[in-house]
Scaffold this active site. Structure first.
Site, PDB file in Angstrom:
ATOM      1  N   GLY A 153      -8.529  33.172  13.207  1.00 54.91           N
ATOM      2  CA  GLY A 153      -9.428  32.352  13.620  1.00 54.91           C
ATOM      3  C   GLY A 153     -10.741  32.794  12.723  1.00 54.91           C
ATOM      4  N   ALA A 154     -11.226  31.532  12.114  1.00 49.57           N
ATOM      5  CA  ALA A 154     -12.126  31.853  10.884  1.00 49.57           C
ATOM      6  C   ALA A 154     -13.236  32.849  11.216  1.00 49.57           C
ATOM      7  CB  ALA A 154     -12.779  30.534  10.535  1.00 49.57           C
ATOM      8  N   ARG A 156      -6.267  35.709   3.070  1.00 47.02           N
ATOM      9  CA  ARG A 156      -6.225  34.392   3.272  1.00 47.02           C
ATOM     10  C   ARG A 156      -7.250  33.644   2.555  1.00 47.02           C
ATOM     11  NH1 ARG A 156      -5.288  32.931   9.838  1.00 47.02           N
ATOM     12  NH2 ARG A 156      -3.836  31.542   8.586  1.00 47.02           N
ATOM     13  N   ASP A 207     -12.055  25.972   9.942  1.00 52.96           N
ATOM     14  CA  ASP A 207     -12.159  26.886   8.812  1.00 52.96           C
ATOM     15  C   ASP A 207     -13.195  26.811   7.711  1.00 52.96           C
ATOM     16  OD1 ASP A 207      -9.408  26.799  10.326  1.00 52.96           O
ATOM     17  OD2 ASP A 207      -9.704  28.952   9.351  1.00 52.96           O
ATOM     18  N   LYS A 236      -6.716  23.785  11.302  1.00 52.09           N
ATOM     19  CA  LYS A 236      -5.150  24.006  11.399  1.00 52.09           C
ATOM     20  C   LYS A 236      -4.406  22.715  11.110  1.00 52.09           C
ATOM     21  CE  LYS A 236      -3.417  27.044  11.979  1.00 52.09           C
ATOM     22  NZ  LYS A 236      -2.820  27.795  10.711  1.00 52.09           N
TER      23      LYS A 236
END
Ligand code: MRU
Length: 359
Positions: A55-56, A97, A245, A256
């Site tokens: 989760g950002a 990521r 994000d 997502k």
């Protein structure tokens, strides 16, 4: 409202305890509550890469504390060498990521603090880093509160709200982003239903969103991703709220995989589609969605379910973890300062002239 009080049985997503970084392992939820002590740079990188913290906003907070952990073994070095190590390890953590901009935003902010803190020795510099990480952490909670305040009036009595993935308390250190208006409305006694998409392939909707909403006493129904359009067609959804994000300068945003399909279906059925977006997720350095790097993850996430192979061996696979939704499908961004509507380039820019990721 303290997020923790909603989930008394859960450990905090992220905790900094006397120099130790503790992460709630989200890959084990909802069946097991396991807290991992993340003790060095490699462990921080892996925890982010393997989605134990995800989760950002949570990635941003974990990276800030993670950088402190990553340099703990370098504290005996003279100041100049310590700074060089710090920069090297921050660059490396930034590769964990690619899509959630909160990761690079948080690491950049930590390095900025190094430049401005005026520390004359390594110990003072390390203390400044911890202080900055604690500020990022506290701000994250405040951003969620603000989104909750501004988004709550969108949720009407008796309405249906659909969300995708987990932009919940577990994805932040507060009330979540997409879930903050939900928790705020629930607290005010509004009666409504939430539909949570299960979110293939890693099931953040089923494992995390449905779980945390259920824990908090919200009326939540889990649906397959492929059921979302059908549920909308039956008139059960009045509002979609998703997280993000990264939001590009023009309002295109990454979230997502599957979010784009939800947005297209919502447009077809005339359902307002909102994106909950803290300013830490705005990326004015990226002009449009076309420039957002999309993480591709391993084939096994698609070819296997719960460790069992479901697809033929040797099958070709694509596994993009995120998609980009064009700004024209967005009704508005719910930010901590208010709801922003099109034209987004102008409205986002004027509400956040000095956003964390401004060019
Ligand atoms: O791969 P994940 O689980 O990190 O993806 C998370 C999402 O896509 C969330 O919707 C997004 O990070 C917003 S979290 C407030």
């Amino acid at each position: 409202m303290v997020a923790q009080s909603l989930f008394p049985a859960l450990a905090p997503t992220i905790e900094w305890r006397d120099g130790d970084l503790l992460l709630l392992d989200q890959t084990r939820l909802p069946h097991e509550i396991v807290v991992e002590h993340v003790a060095d740079a490699a462990a921080v990188w892996r925890a982010i890469h393997e989605l134990r913290v995800r989760g950002a906003p949570a990635i941003g907070v974990a990276a800030a504390y993670g950088l402190c952990v990553a340099v703990q073994d370098a504290r005996a070095l003279p100041l100049a060498q310590f700074r060089a190590e710090l920069e090297r390890r921050a660059r490396w953590l930034d590769t964990a990521r690619p899509t959630a901009v909160n990761l690079s935003w948080s690491l950049r902010r930590m390095l900025q603090r190094v430049l401005t803190c005026g520390a004359s020795d390594t110990a003072a510099l390390y203390d400044a880093l911890v202080d900055e990480a604690q500020q990022i952490h506290a701000e994250d909670q405040a951003l969620c509160e603000g989104i909750g305040r501004h988004g709550m009036p969108l949720i009407g009595q008796g309405s249906g709200v659909l969300t995708h993935c987990n932009a919940g308390a577990l994805a932040t250190t507060g009330l979540g982003t997409a879930t903050a208006p939900i928790y705020a409305a629930h607290r005010e006694g509004v009666t409504f239903k939430v539909f949570a998409d299960e979110t293939r392939p890693l099931l953040q909707g089923a494992r995390l969103t449905a779980f945390e909403l259920q824990q908090a006493g919200v009326d939540v129904t889990l649906i397959m991703d492929s059921a979302a359009a059908s549920i909308m067609s039956q008139g059960l959804v009045d509002l979609v709220i998703v997280g993000t994000d990264r939001v590009a300068a023009n309002g295109d945003f990454a979230n997502k995989i599957g979010t784009l399909g939800v947005a297209i279906a919502a447009k077809h059925y005339g359902i307002p589609f909102y994106v909950a977006c803290p300013s830490s997720t705005l990326d004015f350095r990226t002009p449009s969605g076309a420039q957002i790097e999309i993480e591709e993850r391993c084939d096994e996430e698609v070819t296997h379910i719960a460790g069992q192979r479901t697809a033929a061996p040797g099958i070709k696979v694509r596994n993009p973890a995120f998609d980009v939704t064009p700004q024209e499908l967005v009704t508005g961004f719910i930010t901590e300062r208010g709801i922003v509507r099109a034209p987004f380039e102008r409205s986002l820019g004027s509400l956040f002239p000095a956003a964390g990721n401004a060019a």
